[in-house]
Write a protein that holds these residues in place. Sequence first.
Motif, PDB file in Angstrom:
ATOM      1  N   ALA A 349       0.829  -1.215   0.000  1.00  0.00           N
ATOM      2  CA  ALA A 349       0.000   0.000   0.000  1.00  0.00           C
ATOM      3  C   ALA A 349       0.856   1.254   0.000  1.00  0.00           C
ATOM      4  O   ALA A 349       0.580   2.230  -0.723  1.00  0.00           O
ATOM      5  CB  ALA A 349      -0.941  -0.009   1.212  1.00  0.00           C
ATOM      6  N   GLU A 350       1.902   1.276   0.808  1.00  0.00           N
ATOM      7  CA  GLU A 350       2.747   2.468   0.878  1.00  0.00           C
ATOM      8  C   GLU A 350       3.556   2.653  -0.400  1.00  0.00           C
ATOM      9  O   GLU A 350       3.828   3.785  -0.813  1.00  0.00           O
ATOM     10  CB  GLU A 350       3.678   2.362   2.078  1.00  0.00           C
ATOM     11  CG  GLU A 350       2.964   2.493   3.419  1.00  0.00           C
ATOM     12  CD  GLU A 350       2.199   3.790   3.523  1.00  0.00           C
ATOM     13  OE1 GLU A 350       2.735   4.846   3.142  1.00  0.00           O
ATOM     14  OE2 GLU A 350       1.036   3.761   3.967  1.00  0.00           O
ATOM     15  N   LEU A 351       3.931   1.524  -1.040  1.00  0.00           N
ATOM     16  CA  LEU A 351       4.608   1.649  -2.330  1.00  0.00           C
ATOM     17  C   LEU A 351       3.670   2.248  -3.378  1.00  0.00           C
ATOM     18  O   LEU A 351       4.096   3.055  -4.221  1.00  0.00           O
ATOM     19  CB  LEU A 351       5.138   0.300  -2.784  1.00  0.00           C
ATOM     20  CG  LEU A 351       6.432  -0.183  -2.120  1.00  0.00           C
ATOM     21  CD1 LEU A 351       6.771  -1.607  -2.567  1.00  0.00           C
ATOM     22  CD2 LEU A 351       7.584   0.758  -2.452  1.00  0.00           C
ATOM     23  N   ASP A 352       2.383   1.850  -3.349  1.00  0.00           N
ATOM     24  CA  ASP A 352       1.411   2.453  -4.265  1.00  0.00           C
ATOM     25  C   ASP A 352       1.292   3.960  -4.016  1.00  0.00           C
ATOM     26  O   ASP A 352       1.256   4.757  -4.959  1.00  0.00           O
ATOM     27  CB  ASP A 352       0.051   1.783  -4.091  1.00  0.00           C
ATOM     28  CG  ASP A 352       0.052   0.349  -4.589  1.00  0.00           C
ATOM     29  OD1 ASP A 352       0.939   0.008  -5.404  1.00  0.00           O
ATOM     30  OD2 ASP A 352      -0.829  -0.428  -4.177  1.00  0.00           O
ATOM     31  N   ARG A 353       1.239   4.320  -2.740  1.00  0.00           N
ATOM     32  CA  ARG A 353       1.135   5.752  -2.403  1.00  0.00           C
ATOM     33  C   ARG A 353       2.401   6.503  -2.803  1.00  0.00           C
ATOM     34  O   ARG A 353       2.348   7.635  -3.294  1.00  0.00           O
ATOM     35  CB  ARG A 353       0.896   5.876  -0.906  1.00  0.00           C
ATOM     36  CG  ARG A 353       0.607   7.286  -0.411  1.00  0.00           C
ATOM     37  CD  ARG A 353       0.038   7.257   0.985  1.00  0.00           C
ATOM     38  NE  ARG A 353      -0.190   8.596   1.463  1.00  0.00           N
ATOM     39  CZ  ARG A 353       0.679   9.291   2.196  1.00  0.00           C
ATOM     40  NH1 ARG A 353       1.831   8.750   2.534  1.00  0.00           N
ATOM     41  NH2 ARG A 353       0.401  10.516   2.587  1.00  0.00           N
ATOM     42  N   PHE A 354       3.562   5.859  -2.589  1.00  0.00           N
ATOM     43  CA  PHE A 354       4.832   6.490  -2.962  1.00  0.00           C
ATOM     44  C   PHE A 354       4.922   6.666  -4.473  1.00  0.00           C
ATOM     45  O   PHE A 354       5.362   7.717  -4.967  1.00  0.00           O
ATOM     46  CB  PHE A 354       5.983   5.628  -2.434  1.00  0.00           C
ATOM     47  CG  PHE A 354       7.330   6.260  -2.618  1.00  0.00           C
ATOM     48  CD1 PHE A 354       7.526   7.625  -2.411  1.00  0.00           C
ATOM     49  CD2 PHE A 354       8.420   5.499  -3.003  1.00  0.00           C
ATOM     50  CE1 PHE A 354       8.769   8.201  -2.579  1.00  0.00           C
ATOM     51  CE2 PHE A 354       9.669   6.073  -3.182  1.00  0.00           C
ATOM     52  CZ  PHE A 354       9.843   7.427  -2.964  1.00  0.00           C
ATOM     53  N   GLU A 355       4.481   5.686  -5.212  1.00  0.00           N
ATOM     54  CA  GLU A 355       4.508   5.791  -6.675  1.00  0.00           C
ATOM     55  C   GLU A 355       3.549   6.877  -7.166  1.00  0.00           C
ATOM     56  O   GLU A 355       3.852   7.630  -8.096  1.00  0.00           O
ATOM     57  CB  GLU A 355       4.135   4.442  -7.285  1.00  0.00           C
ATOM     58  CG  GLU A 355       4.353   4.389  -8.796  1.00  0.00           C
ATOM     59  CD  GLU A 355       4.152   3.007  -9.354  1.00  0.00           C
ATOM     60  OE1 GLU A 355       4.472   2.797 -10.538  1.00  0.00           O
ATOM     61  OE2 GLU A 355       3.684   2.122  -8.609  1.00  0.00           O
ATOM     62  N   SER A 356       2.387   6.973  -6.510  1.00  0.00           N
ATOM     63  CA  SER A 356       1.445   8.045  -6.872  1.00  0.00           C
ATOM     64  C   SER A 356       2.047   9.415  -6.581  1.00  0.00           C
ATOM     65  O   SER A 356       1.888  10.363  -7.360  1.00  0.00           O
ATOM     66  CB  SER A 356       0.135   7.847  -6.107  1.00  0.00           C
ATOM     67  OG  SER A 356      -0.757   8.898  -6.388  1.00  0.00           O
ATOM     68  N   LEU A 357       2.756   9.533  -5.456  1.00  0.00           N
ATOM     69  CA  LEU A 357       3.392  10.806  -5.121  1.00  0.00           C
ATOM     70  C   LEU A 357       4.453  11.178  -6.146  1.00  0.00           C
ATOM     71  O   LEU A 357       4.560  12.335  -6.570  1.00  0.00           O
ATOM     72  CB  LEU A 357       4.009  10.710  -3.721  1.00  0.00           C
ATOM     73  CG  LEU A 357       4.789  11.942  -3.238  1.00  0.00           C
ATOM     74  CD1 LEU A 357       3.888  13.166  -3.194  1.00  0.00           C
ATOM     75  CD2 LEU A 357       5.408  11.675  -1.875  1.00  0.00           C
ATOM     76  N   LEU A 358       5.268  10.221  -6.580  1.00  0.00           N
ATOM     77  CA  LEU A 358       6.275  10.509  -7.594  1.00  0.00           C
ATOM     78  C   LEU A 358       5.622  10.947  -8.903  1.00  0.00           C
ATOM     79  O   LEU A 358       6.102  11.872  -9.575  1.00  0.00           O
ATOM     80  CB  LEU A 358       7.144   9.266  -7.826  1.00  0.00           C
ATOM     81  CG  LEU A 358       8.189   8.952  -6.764  1.00  0.00           C
ATOM     82  CD1 LEU A 358       8.949   7.681  -7.147  1.00  0.00           C
ATOM     83  CD2 LEU A 358       9.158  10.109  -6.596  1.00  0.00           C
ATOM     84  N   THR A 359       4.524  10.285  -9.267  1.00  0.00           N
ATOM     85  CA  THR A 359       3.824  10.675 -10.504  1.00  0.00           C
ATOM     86  C   THR A 359       3.311  12.118 -10.414  1.00  0.00           C
ATOM     87  O   THR A 359       3.445  12.907 -11.356  1.00  0.00           O
ATOM     88  CB  THR A 359       2.661   9.715 -10.763  1.00  0.00           C
ATOM     89  OG1 THR A 359       3.168   8.377 -10.857  1.00  0.00           O
ATOM     90  CG2 THR A 359       1.940  10.067 -12.051  1.00  0.00           C
ATOM     91  N   ASP A 360       2.731  12.454  -9.247  1.00  0.00           N
ATOM     92  CA  ASP A 360       2.230  13.819  -9.068  1.00  0.00           C
ATOM     93  C   ASP A 360       3.373  14.824  -9.071  1.00  0.00           C
ATOM     94  O   ASP A 360       3.250  15.929  -9.631  1.00  0.00           O
ATOM     95  CB  ASP A 360       1.441  13.920  -7.762  1.00  0.00           C
ATOM     96  CG  ASP A 360       0.119  13.172  -7.832  1.00  0.00           C
ATOM     97  OD1 ASP A 360      -0.297  12.831  -8.964  1.00  0.00           O
ATOM     98  OD2 ASP A 360      -0.484  12.922  -6.775  1.00  0.00           O
ATOM     99  N   LEU A 361       4.493  14.469  -8.462  1.00  0.00           N
ATOM    100  CA  LEU A 361       5.625  15.398  -8.452  1.00  0.00           C
ATOM    101  C   LEU A 361       6.167  15.632  -9.855  1.00  0.00           C
ATOM    102  O   LEU A 361       6.528  16.758 -10.222  1.00  0.00           O
ATOM    103  CB  LEU A 361       6.731  14.848  -7.544  1.00  0.00           C
ATOM    104  CG  LEU A 361       6.489  14.962  -6.034  1.00  0.00           C
ATOM    105  CD1 LEU A 361       7.609  14.256  -5.275  1.00  0.00           C
ATOM    106  CD2 LEU A 361       6.397  16.413  -5.611  1.00  0.00           C
ATOM    107  N   LEU A 362       6.220  14.581 -10.647  1.00  0.00           N
ATOM    108  CA  LEU A 362       6.666  14.752 -12.032  1.00  0.00           C
ATOM    109  C   LEU A 362       5.700  15.642 -12.808  1.00  0.00           C
ATOM    110  O   LEU A 362       6.113  16.481 -13.621  1.00  0.00           O
ATOM    111  CB  LEU A 362       6.800  13.380 -12.701  1.00  0.00           C
ATOM    112  CG  LEU A 362       8.008  12.546 -12.281  1.00  0.00           C
ATOM    113  CD1 LEU A 362       7.924  11.143 -12.882  1.00  0.00           C
ATOM    114  CD2 LEU A 362       9.300  13.226 -12.729  1.00  0.00           C
ATOM    115  N   GLU A 363       4.402  15.469 -12.565  1.00  0.00           N
ATOM    116  CA  GLU A 363       3.417  16.303 -13.268  1.00  0.00           C
ATOM    117  C   GLU A 363       3.540  17.765 -12.839  1.00  0.00           C
ATOM    118  O   GLU A 363       3.491  18.686 -13.661  1.00  0.00           O
ATOM    119  CB  GLU A 363       2.011  15.784 -12.990  1.00  0.00           C
ATOM    120  CG  GLU A 363       0.914  16.427 -13.820  1.00  0.00           C
ATOM    121  CD  GLU A 363       1.034  16.102 -15.296  1.00  0.00           C
ATOM    122  OE1 GLU A 363       0.511  16.876 -16.121  1.00  0.00           O
ATOM    123  OE2 GLU A 363       1.668  15.070 -15.644  1.00  0.00           O
TER     124      GLU A 363
END
Length: 566
Positions: A349-363
């Motif tokens: 779950a935390e890896l999913d959240r971390f990956e979502s955060l990286l995607t948002d930061l890139l955007e």
Amino acid sequence: MRAPAWLPLPLRRFLRVVRRYWRVLVRRVEVWSSPARRAWRRSLQLRVVALTLVASSLLVGAFGWFIADRSAKILLSRAQDEVQVSMRNRVAYAEQQLTIHPQARDPQLPKTFTLIVNQLGDGDPAESGGSVVSIRAEEYPELAAVTSPNIPTDELISRELIRDVAAEGKVARQIVTARVNDRTTKYLITGSPVPTSFGHVELYYMVPLTTEDSAANQIRTTVLATGIALVLMLGVIAGLVTRLVVTPVRVAARTAQRLSAGLLDQRMKVDGEDDLALLAASFNQMAANLQRQIVRLEELSRLQRRFTSDVSHELRTPLTTVRMAADLIFAERDEFDPAVARSAELLQAELDRFESLLTDLLEISRFDAGFAALDAEHTDLVPIVERVADRLSGLAERVGVEIELRVPDQPVIAEVDPRRVERVLRNLVGNAVEHGEAKPVRVTLASDDAAVAITVRDHGIGLKPGEERLVFNRFWRADPSRARQTGGTGLGLSISAEDARLHGGWLEAWGAPGEGAQFRLTLPVRSGDRLLAAPLPLIPRDRAPGRPDEPAGMPAESAEPQAEVV
């Protein structure tokens, strides 16, 4: 204002016509005077020069009137003094001539009257500007009045003057303007009784004031010309002096406009050491400091954006490796001890959240760098809304929230980027479901000829006053006491606002404590068009009535489609 009902009908009609024409006249005057009023508002130099001209005109006019009036009075007073001295001599001469007549019936008395006026007269006033002498005896009507020269004196000698001289026996004077020999002339008329052995005889001495009037007119003309020249000179001086002050201010304004437009190297020219030079030097110092600060902040912002982008990219590689290992552990969790299996689930779950955060930061980094591009195409928004609701239906069931869709039966076509619109709706509906407090979430879609609007309404805790402007800030949370392990990345609404702005649209929020919140996404139907209004109101109609912060005149939601529960 309407005419009173008690007025007669023709008068009321007349007043209506007058009022109508008056309004037309006022509008035309406003239109005609619009350039002058605009110039008056925008030009400090014009106002200073105009006020100087008005004030100087009043002062010079008052002073000139005083000088001219005082000069005229002095000339008249001098003429009266001269006439008074001359009148004494004439009265003495007339008295000396009349002492030889013991009674009024003396047949030689008319000849004496004629001798006196011929001796005391100064010639024809119409030709030489001479005086007029008249002698008469009001007590003896049989004695005819004699005048030298032989001109009518009815317009010159008034009955009031005759009464003062003949009846009261005193010296009197008056100024009369009369037409004599086809010429209009102003006369100073002095009347005096002449004592005789048989009673009183009245002697009238009429002196034309032509010379005094001419001198007074010359003085008025001179004062008027001098006053006009002085006022014009003061206006020119005021314009020149004001120009010396206004020109640096205008230069400063133009330089400030260039600075605000991003031309940070603009500076004012410094001449001399006076106050204006001090202003220019201070302005240049301020501009230099601002330039340094802006350049420094831009460099820091650039470094920050680059750091965010670089970190986001660099974390992708280790995240991929960790993800592969985590997926392997998560797949075998059933064979582990329950505590280890729970740790594997938390890790996933935390890896999913971390990956979502990286995607948002890139955007976000793409938006900051200006690399975000809009792939607009004609898209039906109804399937997008339904698809978002369908994908979030599982989350809604887990938290006990119903998603109600109110979409039209016919397609809603707009020139948008479907990927970005779907991301915005996913963020809005997801947040509404998470904060819905097990109450329904309503998604409404409506359109008109120019715009498309989508509202997402929840009935959760709502927003406090002022928070509707903060929800789009990065990493902002309505409840700062919540742990960071719950909720999203804190960038969803910020990215959604950037997506809406990239479309040329609006993303707005409304909320009230205990009444929930509503977000409205408004997009132009044609890409590049300017939005003027939204088809749906920002404040929902189902809120608690009678609250003071509800704006008046909010457009109503028209022809809402039937709700569909997902």
